[in-house]
Design an enzyme around this catalytic site. Structure first.
Site, PDB file in Angstrom:
ATOM      1  N   VAL A 237     108.580  96.137 -13.257  1.00  0.00           N
ATOM      2  CA  VAL A 237     108.544  96.308 -11.805  1.00  0.00           C
ATOM      3  C   VAL A 237     109.969  96.598 -11.350  1.00  0.00           C
ATOM      4  CG1 VAL A 237     106.488  94.938 -11.316  1.00  0.00           C
ATOM      5  CG2 VAL A 237     108.702  93.799 -11.511  1.00  0.00           C
ATOM      6  N   SER A 238     110.092  97.388 -10.291  1.00  0.00           N
ATOM      7  CA  SER A 238     111.406  97.869  -9.866  1.00  0.00           C
ATOM      8  C   SER A 238     112.188  96.871  -9.027  1.00  0.00           C
ATOM      9  CB  SER A 238     111.256  99.178  -9.083  1.00  0.00           C
ATOM     10  OG  SER A 238     110.646 100.167  -9.889  1.00  0.00           O
TER      11      SER A 238
END
Length: 205
Positions: free
Chosen positions: A10-11
């Site tokens: 996930v960023s």
């Protein structure tokens, strides 16, 4: 039963990997894969080639700790086409299948669509590289036609005088400072004279 590794990413730190993990564990169960390890990168951009989770995955892949890598989507692995291909190509060279849930791609040797996908995306990346190179070369040709110099301009220095100063006994550092050049260039010019490459330069009497 094949051993599988799951990779999730996930960023941002406020995002969560649970939904990716749920879907991929379910996929592994349907395919009768044994999930041996989960690798994750949280709050890490997919544009970064070096990531703790991905680095760990590739390190274990080289030790053949699993036979399949499961990801939720291509962009979880990498956002750069070049980096994505590097990762998948290395996995392929190690005999490890790559499965992306969203795109429905499986590079297993028994899956011709997966092999076709790798061939197509590799060809597209190669074409993109060739086009960029051709644009650069075309730009250089145009610049030459317009009289623009390509590359480093020659240094406007008196080579003969530099060599004479050095051979007259002036120190290497003093010569370099006097002419505003590096010590290594002074040495190079003197060596050229001694090798006979600078025929016009004569040492002082």
């Amino acid at each position: 039963m094949k051993k599988a590794a799951i990779y999730v990413r996930v960023s941002t730190a406020d995002q969560h990997v649970e939904s990716q993990l749920y879907d991929l564990r379910e996929l592994a169960l349907r395919r009768s894969f044994e999930v041996v390890k989960v690798y994750q990168d949280c709050g890490v951009s997919g544009r970064r080639a070096r990531r703790p989770g991905l680095d760990g995955l590739m390190s274990d892949a080289r030790q053949h700790k699993f036979e399949v890598v499961l990801v939720a989507a291509f962009d979880r692995m990498a956002r750069s086409t070049r980096h994505f291909l590097q990762v998948v190509d290395e996995l392929d060279s190690l005999g490890i299948a790559f499965i992306s849930r969203r795109e429905g791609i499986n590079t297993d040797d028994h899956n011709p669509m997966g092999r076709l996908f790798l061939t197509l995306i590799g060809s597209i990346a190669e074409l993109e590289s060739d086009l960029i190179r051709e644009r650069v070369l075309a730009g250089m040709r145009r610049a030459r036609l317009d009289g623009v110099r390509i590359g480093r301009a020659p240094m406007n220095i008196d080579r003969a005088a530099i060599v004479r100063d050095r051979l007259s006994g002036m120190s290497l550092t003093t010569v370099a400072k006097k002419w505003g050049i590096s010590r290594s260039l002074v040495c190079k010019l003197v060596k050229r004279l001694q090798a006979g490459d600078e025929g016009s330069v004569q040492p002082p009497p």
